[in-house]
Design a protein around this motif. Structure first.
Motif, PDB file in Angstrom:
ATOM      1  N   ARG A 157     -62.608  -5.151 -24.850  1.00  0.00           N
ATOM      2  CA  ARG A 157     -64.007  -4.786 -25.082  1.00  0.00           C
ATOM      3  C   ARG A 157     -64.867  -6.035 -25.285  1.00  0.00           C
ATOM      4  NH1 ARG A 157     -61.736  -0.112 -27.870  1.00  0.00           N
ATOM      5  NH2 ARG A 157     -61.566  -1.357 -29.789  1.00  0.00           N
ATOM      6  N   ARG A 216     -68.168  -7.005 -23.076  1.00  0.00           N
ATOM      7  CA  ARG A 216     -69.474  -7.359 -23.646  1.00  0.00           C
ATOM      8  C   ARG A 216     -69.935  -8.719 -23.132  1.00  0.00           C
ATOM      9  NH1 ARG A 216     -66.854  -5.110 -28.694  1.00  0.00           N
ATOM     10  NH2 ARG A 216     -67.696  -2.992 -28.863  1.00  0.00           N
ATOM     11  N   TYR A 270     -71.487  -8.183 -19.751  1.00  0.00           N
ATOM     12  CA  TYR A 270     -72.855  -7.638 -19.860  1.00  0.00           C
ATOM     13  C   TYR A 270     -73.827  -8.752 -20.232  1.00  0.00           C
ATOM     14  CZ  TYR A 270     -72.030  -2.560 -19.545  1.00  0.00           C
ATOM     15  OH  TYR A 270     -71.746  -1.291 -19.103  1.00  0.00           O
ATOM     16  N   TRP A 271     -73.460  -9.568 -21.222  1.00  0.00           N
ATOM     17  CA  TRP A 271     -74.350 -10.636 -21.685  1.00  0.00           C
ATOM     18  C   TRP A 271     -74.646 -11.636 -20.575  1.00  0.00           C
ATOM     19  CZ3 TRP A 271     -77.505 -10.538 -25.480  1.00  0.00           C
ATOM     20  CH2 TRP A 271     -78.052 -11.705 -26.030  1.00  0.00           C
ATOM     21  N   ASN A 317     -82.862  -5.171 -23.259  1.00  0.00           N
ATOM     22  CA  ASN A 317     -81.630  -4.373 -23.327  1.00  0.00           C
ATOM     23  C   ASN A 317     -81.148  -4.184 -24.759  1.00  0.00           C
ATOM     24  OD1 ASN A 317     -80.759  -3.531 -20.618  1.00  0.00           O
ATOM     25  ND2 ASN A 317     -80.746  -5.718 -20.173  1.00  0.00           N
ATOM     26  N   LEU A 340     -80.932  -0.592 -26.725  1.00  0.00           N
ATOM     27  CA  LEU A 340     -79.664  -0.134 -27.285  1.00  0.00           C
ATOM     28  C   LEU A 340     -79.683  -0.068 -28.818  1.00  0.00           C
ATOM     29  CD1 LEU A 340     -77.327  -2.116 -24.863  1.00  0.00           C
ATOM     30  CD2 LEU A 340     -77.597   0.365 -24.961  1.00  0.00           C
ATOM     31  N   LEU A 350     -73.569  -2.708 -27.784  1.00  0.00           N
ATOM     32  CA  LEU A 350     -72.573  -2.185 -26.828  1.00  0.00           C
ATOM     33  C   LEU A 350     -71.375  -1.663 -27.623  1.00  0.00           C
ATOM     34  CD1 LEU A 350     -72.764  -5.124 -24.247  1.00  0.00           C
ATOM     35  CD2 LEU A 350     -73.785  -2.852 -24.008  1.00  0.00           C
ATOM     36  N   THR A 351     -71.578  -0.538 -28.266  1.00  0.00           N
ATOM     37  CA  THR A 351     -70.537   0.027 -29.122  1.00  0.00           C
ATOM     38  C   THR A 351     -69.357   0.524 -28.295  1.00  0.00           C
ATOM     39  OG1 THR A 351     -71.478   2.246 -29.013  1.00  0.00           O
ATOM     40  CG2 THR A 351     -72.287   0.800 -30.777  1.00  0.00           C
ATOM     41  N   TYR A 381     -70.360   3.637 -26.605  1.00  0.00           N
ATOM     42  CA  TYR A 381     -71.228   3.407 -25.449  1.00  0.00           C
ATOM     43  C   TYR A 381     -70.391   3.020 -24.228  1.00  0.00           C
ATOM     44  CZ  TYR A 381     -74.632   1.181 -22.369  1.00  0.00           C
ATOM     45  OH  TYR A 381     -75.397   0.839 -21.281  1.00  0.00           O
ATOM     46  N   LEU A 382     -69.456   2.088 -24.425  1.00  0.00           N
ATOM     47  CA  LEU A 382     -68.610   1.650 -23.310  1.00  0.00           C
ATOM     48  C   LEU A 382     -67.768   2.803 -22.777  1.00  0.00           C
ATOM     49  CD1 LEU A 382     -67.431  -1.853 -24.596  1.00  0.00           C
ATOM     50  CD2 LEU A 382     -69.260  -1.346 -22.973  1.00  0.00           C
ATOM     51  N   GLU A 417     -69.920   4.891 -20.649  1.00  0.00           N
ATOM     52  CA  GLU A 417     -70.162   4.204 -19.378  1.00  0.00           C
ATOM     53  C   GLU A 417     -68.969   4.295 -18.432  1.00  0.00           C
ATOM     54  OE1 GLU A 417     -73.118   2.338 -18.204  1.00  0.00           O
ATOM     55  OE2 GLU A 417     -73.701   3.925 -19.612  1.00  0.00           O
TER      56      GLU A 417
END
Length: 469
Positions: A395, A399, A402-403, A415, A419, A449-450, A453-454, A457
């Protein structure tokens, strides 16, 4: 593909093609019926279990169609002629009858095998031989019929590349041997087994059960197919190249001799292809077995034992098919050693590299496929704690991706706010100079991005796959 066409022209056999049936069939329907009626296979077995009419069975419509489906399912790379799997069916519709006629006439010559090297998990290179797609199709057709002849006679202790058998069954059988008190293992490593198979020896073993000389000749030609190495064709005098559908079956035929010898001596063992573990009750007994079986393998089977990788040891200090063993309240359990975990993490890193240019969707697809396959294989092992640690690490890498993708300060801020992060805190972190990896472990990104949440997704976790299985 051009090479394949030239090869067929050189073989100079008549073509009576009337068109192949659509939807994956590789045999004309009417001709298939006529051929099926002419086959004498059903009554072709004599008292010694030998076969006649085997070539006709290999060339039957149903067998060829099944072989085609297996080749397509297995995908794989092109051979020396450049033909891809997707090109096989159109090619067979035009040239299928021509190929079969050359086989009936005993004139079929397989093309050279393309040699490639792939890295081994423990270092070094593995030699992989890739036949052409057409040769893979024919090898698969041969293997399907030979399996019906040989597989029923194989040992119950052989698990590799056999219908209805698996690595999990082998690991479970090994656990039972250890539970029964055979808690020393003779771990035999055959050095470059597939590259060292003696052609004469394996053909002698095949000929004990196969009487059809046309089939024996065809198998021999596949065994002796030249190897293309860096543009040069080299004669192949030993070995059965990994990458061809016939290789696993021929390996089992060869190593069935080892199985029979181990059974004759009353040993407890498990074999998966060339990976063989023998279970004994003491170190001294193990050393005797290592010496005597090593002598048999090298003198009778003409193979070589890798002395550096072979050992007599406790099962918990060795790996069998990627698993190791330990006892818990007298029950033998499995765990995943460090090396398979390290290899898994290496694959995750490759998918989640910051600079590989893959989209989040593409990364998600790659990660999910990797995790589902890995858990499916190692689900026998006790891996709850491993799952927790790996999931947290994966995870963090997600993240980080994403960053990296958000990249610009304004995009990051928008973003983070979207979020649920406060605007001031979002602006502070959007301007951070911390590295991608450090930021991925920050409380702010973990809140944005918990895990939930992932999951929404579409990212799967090791723990969720364990629960599902």
């Amino acid at each position: 593909m051009k090479g394949t066409q030239e090869k067929l022209r050189k073989q100079n056999t008549p073509c009576e093609h009337e068109g192949f049936a659509p939807e994956g069939r590789v045999e004309p329907g009417e001709k298939a019926k006529a051929l099926s009626r002419s086959v004498e296979a059903e009554s072709g077995k004599d008292a010694q279990g030998k076969q006649d009419g085997l070539l006709e069975r290999i060339l039957q419509s149903d067998n060829l169609n099944e072989a085609y489906k297996r080749v397509v399912k297995n995908r794989g790379s092109h051979g020396v002629d450049g033909m891809e799997v997707k090109e096989l069916l159109p090619y067979l519709k035009v040239h299928g009858e021509e190929i079969k006629q050359t086989i009936r006439d005993g004139k079929y010559q397989p093309q050279a095998v393309r040699r490639v090297e792939i890295p081994k998990p423990d270092g070094g290179k593995r030699q992989l031989g890739i036949p052409t797609v057409i040769d893979r199709w024919l090898q698969q057709a041969i293997a399907q019929e030979l399996t019906k002849i040989f597989d029923p006679e194989f040992s119950e202790n052989s698990y590799g590349f056999r219908p209805g058998r698996s690595a999990h069954q082998a690991v479970k059988a090994a656990s039972k041997h250890i539970e029964a008190g055979h808690d020393w293992v003779v771990d035999i490593d055959l050095e470059k087994f597939f590259d060292r198979v003696n052609h004469q020896k394996v053909m002698e073993l095949v000929a004990k059960r196969v009487e059809d000389k046309r089939v024996l000749q065809l198998i021999w030609r596949f065994l002796e197919s030249h190897i293309l190495i860096k543009g040069l064709e080299v004669k192949n005098e030993e070995g059965t190249p990994q990458g061809g559908p016939l290789s696993p079956l021929l390996a089992n035929i060869m190593l069935d001799e080892l199985d029979k010898e181990l059974e004759r001596r009353g040993h407890y063992y498990c074999r998966y292809a060339d990976d063989c573990n023998i279970y004994v009750k003491s170190q001294k007994a193990g050393e005797r077995v290592m010496q005597s079986i090593g002598k048999y393998v090298e003198q009778e089977l003409k193979l070589k034992i890798n002395r550096l990788k072979s050992a007599v040891d406790r099962p918990g200090r060795r790996k069998f098919l990627g698993f190791s063993f330990y006892k818990k309240k007298e029950e033998v359990r499995n765990y995943i050693p460090a090396k398979p975990i390290t290899r898994f993490k290496g694959k995750v890193k490759k998918i989640t590299e910051r600079s590989n240019g893959r989209s989040i969707e593409d990364r998600k697809e790659g990660l999910n496929e990797l995790i589902i396959g890995w858990v499916s294989y190692f689900r026998l092992a006790d891996m709850k704690n491993v799952a927790i640690v790996l999931d947290k690490w994966i995870r963090r890498r997600i993240r980080m991706c994403y960053w990296k993708q958000w990249k610009k300060i304004k995009t990051r801020w928008k973003n983070l706010v979207r979020l649920g992060i406060e605007k001031g805190k979002a602006w502070e972190w959007a301007n951070t100079r911390k590295s991608y990896w450090r930021t991925a472990d920050s409380p702010v990104l973990s809140r944005a991005l918990t895990n939930r949440y992932l999951e929404k997704e579409g990212f799967v976790t090791i723990d969720s796959q364990l629960t599902a299985s």
